[in-house]
Every structure is written in C-alpha cells, then in structure tokens.
Enzyme design. Sequence first.
Site, PDB file in Angstrom:
ATOM      1  N   SER A 171       5.810  -3.699  -7.000  1.00 26.04           N
ATOM      2  CA  SER A 171       6.353  -5.036  -6.727  1.00 26.04           C
ATOM      3  C   SER A 171       7.755  -5.187  -7.309  1.00 26.04           C
ATOM      4  O   SER A 171       8.665  -5.693  -6.643  1.00 26.04           O
ATOM      5  CB  SER A 171       5.431  -6.111  -7.305  1.00 26.04           C
ATOM      6  OG  SER A 171       4.156  -6.029  -6.705  1.00 26.04           O
ATOM      7  N   ASN A 199      -0.408  -0.588   3.992  1.00 29.22           N
ATOM      8  CA  ASN A 199      -1.509  -0.595   3.034  1.00 29.22           C
ATOM      9  C   ASN A 199      -2.825  -1.081   3.624  1.00 29.22           C
ATOM     10  O   ASN A 199      -3.880  -0.781   3.094  1.00 29.22           O
ATOM     11  CB  ASN A 199      -1.146  -1.445   1.813  1.00 29.22           C
ATOM     12  CG  ASN A 199      -0.549  -2.783   2.177  1.00 29.22           C
ATOM     13  OD1 ASN A 199       0.451  -2.854   2.903  1.00 29.22           O
ATOM     14  ND2 ASN A 199      -1.153  -3.854   1.723  1.00 29.22           N
ATOM     15  N   CYS A 252      -4.916  -8.890  -2.277  1.00 32.42           N
ATOM     16  CA  CYS A 252      -4.246 -10.137  -2.672  1.00 32.42           C
ATOM     17  C   CYS A 252      -4.610 -11.292  -1.756  1.00 32.42           C
ATOM     18  O   CYS A 252      -4.369 -12.439  -2.097  1.00 32.42           O
ATOM     19  CB  CYS A 252      -2.735  -9.956  -2.650  1.00 32.42           C
ATOM     20  SG  CYS A 252      -2.208  -8.282  -2.934  1.00 32.42           S
TER      21      CYS A 252
END
Length: 418
Positions: free
Chosen positions: A74, A175, A350
């Site tokens: 990130s 991902n 997430c």
Amino acid sequence: MPDRIIYADNAATTRLSEAALAAMTPYLTGQYGNPSSLYSFGQQSRQAVERARHTVAEALGCAPREVFFTSGGSESDNWALKMGAALMKSRGKTHLISTAFEHHAVLHTLKQLERDSSPRAADSSPRAADSSPRAADRFTVTLLPVYENGVVRPADLAEAITPQTGLVSVMFANNEIGTIQPIAEIGAICRAAGVLFHTDAVQAAGHIPIDFKGMQIDLLSLSGHKFHGPKGVGGLLIRNGLRLDNLIAGGAQEGGRRAGTENVAGVAGMAAALAEAAGTMAADAEKMSRQRDRLIREIQAAIPRCRLNGDPVLRLPNNVNMSFEGIEGESLLLRLDYVDKICASTGSACTTNSLVPSHVLMAIGLPVEVSHGSLRLSLSAETTDEEIDHIIKVLPGHVDWLREKSPLWENICRNEGI
Ligand SMILES: *Cc1c(COP(=O)(O)O)cnc(C)c1O
C-alpha cells in the site's frame, strides 16, 4: 471434520517460510543495532539491509540501487502514484491512466489525487480564488476497460495516451481473479511515449517471472507477505535516474528517499522469501497450475450454473475465482470455515465487510447478483493434492445446501425450468 485448517487464501496473505523466519531471527533478537549507527554492531544491521537489497534486485531484474524498502504494497503504491504524478505535473502533464480493477491502494490514491487537485478542494473564500488550482493543474484519470476476460488491451492504452499523459499504472496480476496483464507491451508503449509506467506487482512477485529492466517498467510495487515473507514490509523499485520525491520525509535512510529506521528483520525476511520463491518458481507454478485446473474442472463438472471468472490461461498459477448463481459468497465462506475449516475469500479481504459488489467483478461485466456468489481459492506451493481433493469433495454439498434455502435460486429454477 478435519482438525487442521485448509488454507486456500494465499492471495490475502501467506505463511511465513522457515527460511524467512531464520533470516529474521538474528535481527529480532541479539542483532538489534541501528543500521545508521557507525559502530560495527550497527553496521552489521546495515549489511543485512544491503544484502537484502542485492537479493531483491537479482530476483526482479533491476539494480540494487533501484530497490527502496517500504512498509508494504500500500505504501509503495501511494509513493509511486503520488510522487510520480507530482513529478510529471511539474512537466505540465496531469493526465493519469489506470484500469478499473486495480487494488484499492491504487484506485483510492488516484481518487485522492483527483479530489485534492480539483477547484472544490480549495478554500471557497473569495480571496482564495487566485490560489485555487488552475484547470491545467488538475489531475484527470482515465480507467481502461479490462473486458470479460480481465485483461487490458495494449491498443486501448495507446489510444488513451495524449500529450498530457504523465503516468500509467497497470497491475501485473489481479488479486481477485488472478489475470496477468501484458506488462512488457504496456512498458514499451509508455517508454516510447515518454510516460511513466508503474505496476503493482504485489500478486506477481515471487509467483511469475518479472524483469524490471527488460519490461521497461519505471516503478514497481511489491509486498513481502504475499510470497511467504513477513507482513508490514515491501518495496518500491524506482528506475535509476527517476527523481521521485519522498512520501515519508525525515531521516536519511534508503539513500535519503524513504525515512524511518529500517525494518531490518522484515527486509531480511522478505529477501530470503523472495530468493526462495524465485528458486522454486517454475516447479511450484507447474504444480499449482495443475491443482488449479483440476479444481476448476471438477467444480464445474459437479456444480451446475457456475462460471470461472477471469481468463483461464492468462492467469496466476494459484488463483481460482468462480461464481455460483443463486447464493451469497459470504454464506458459502462461513460454511466452508465452520464445517470444513477451509479458509477462502469472496472478492478481496478488504471488501468482505461490505455488501458493495466487488469492483473487480463489476469491471469484467459480471451481473451484480452473480458477483455476490463468488468464491476465490488461492493456493500456495504448500497446498497438497489431498487438500484439493477435500475441497472438491465438500464444495458441491455446501452450494446445494445454500441453494435449497435460497429464494434467488428458486427464482432461477422457476425462470429457467430447471
Ligand atoms: C495485498 C495487495 C496490496 C497491499 O499490500 P500490503 O502490503 O498489504 O499493503 C496491494 N496491491 C495488491 C495487488 C495486493 O494484492
């Protein structure tokens, strides 16, 4: 009920390898010197960091001085985009290009750049009018389509580039659905156009071959915990000569480009894990691709009304992402966990706290109701054939159980006369 978990969520994070732990242990225990200290006790830590830099460079096809350690994927994405965009803005280029299915670390950063440079972000008092950003200083973002197979088309990029384009960010591999992007072709287009090229290679590093120099990449993000290294450590590769400003200001660590006392153990562990992964990459990929394809084939044979998301071939060896009509992925995850101790994911970790459909599955054009019934299984080199057998054995029963109770499924059956 198995007494051990079956871990099939390696795209979320991976187990720390023995080699990584062994490389870290000295720097978590006796060898605690600060790499910036001049005495030899500190310099031993410095040497560990520099050894790690060489190891990472060798694995990814860049020079050691092009490797900068960060706190993870990130931070690397934020650094590359915020400072890459600022650098190109100083040359009058404020158009940014990316894709609709990037990781949120990229998409939210692009949103921030757009928002913070828009006139509305400036103080609205009358005197502030002169200081509000001029139109030419505002970042604009174009998101390329990724089509039904989840792969960017280089021709679309070539067409989207204008004289104002400063930076392109396209992930190496996705991902959620594991699709691999044509990075070398994108690199060539960007280099020829004088545009900075960043790639989020967090899912690719340690899994498929990366050649930073050969693929003409300017900026590349990686993260240790996605290839059996530790969490909280990553890297940004910055092409030599590119004067990217600091994201984290402070001390003179990392050649003055990224402040903060080095995460010596983390860096050493990440490098050890990456070297190990590079050494066994071909064999691991071969084994996982076989397991992946068997999962897909046998699940499709056993469960009606299911589909594979993303390209079947241009795909990470360890990624399976499928949708089952008429059920909720969340419910399926809970049953897999509760009954069979199988760890899997629906979309990215997430987003599991929200009912917003996955932006990745939306980007490949999946209908919202189908996207809700999606399951991601991500394997590792440690995944055994017995674990694959077990997943294939129990998954159809769980899908059936959920469908029997699903009004959605009832509707599908009524409409289609199943
Ligand atoms: C996990 C991931 C990230 C974030 O990395 P962290 O080290 O967890 O911050 C960024 N991009 C992709 C594609 C990822 O899979």
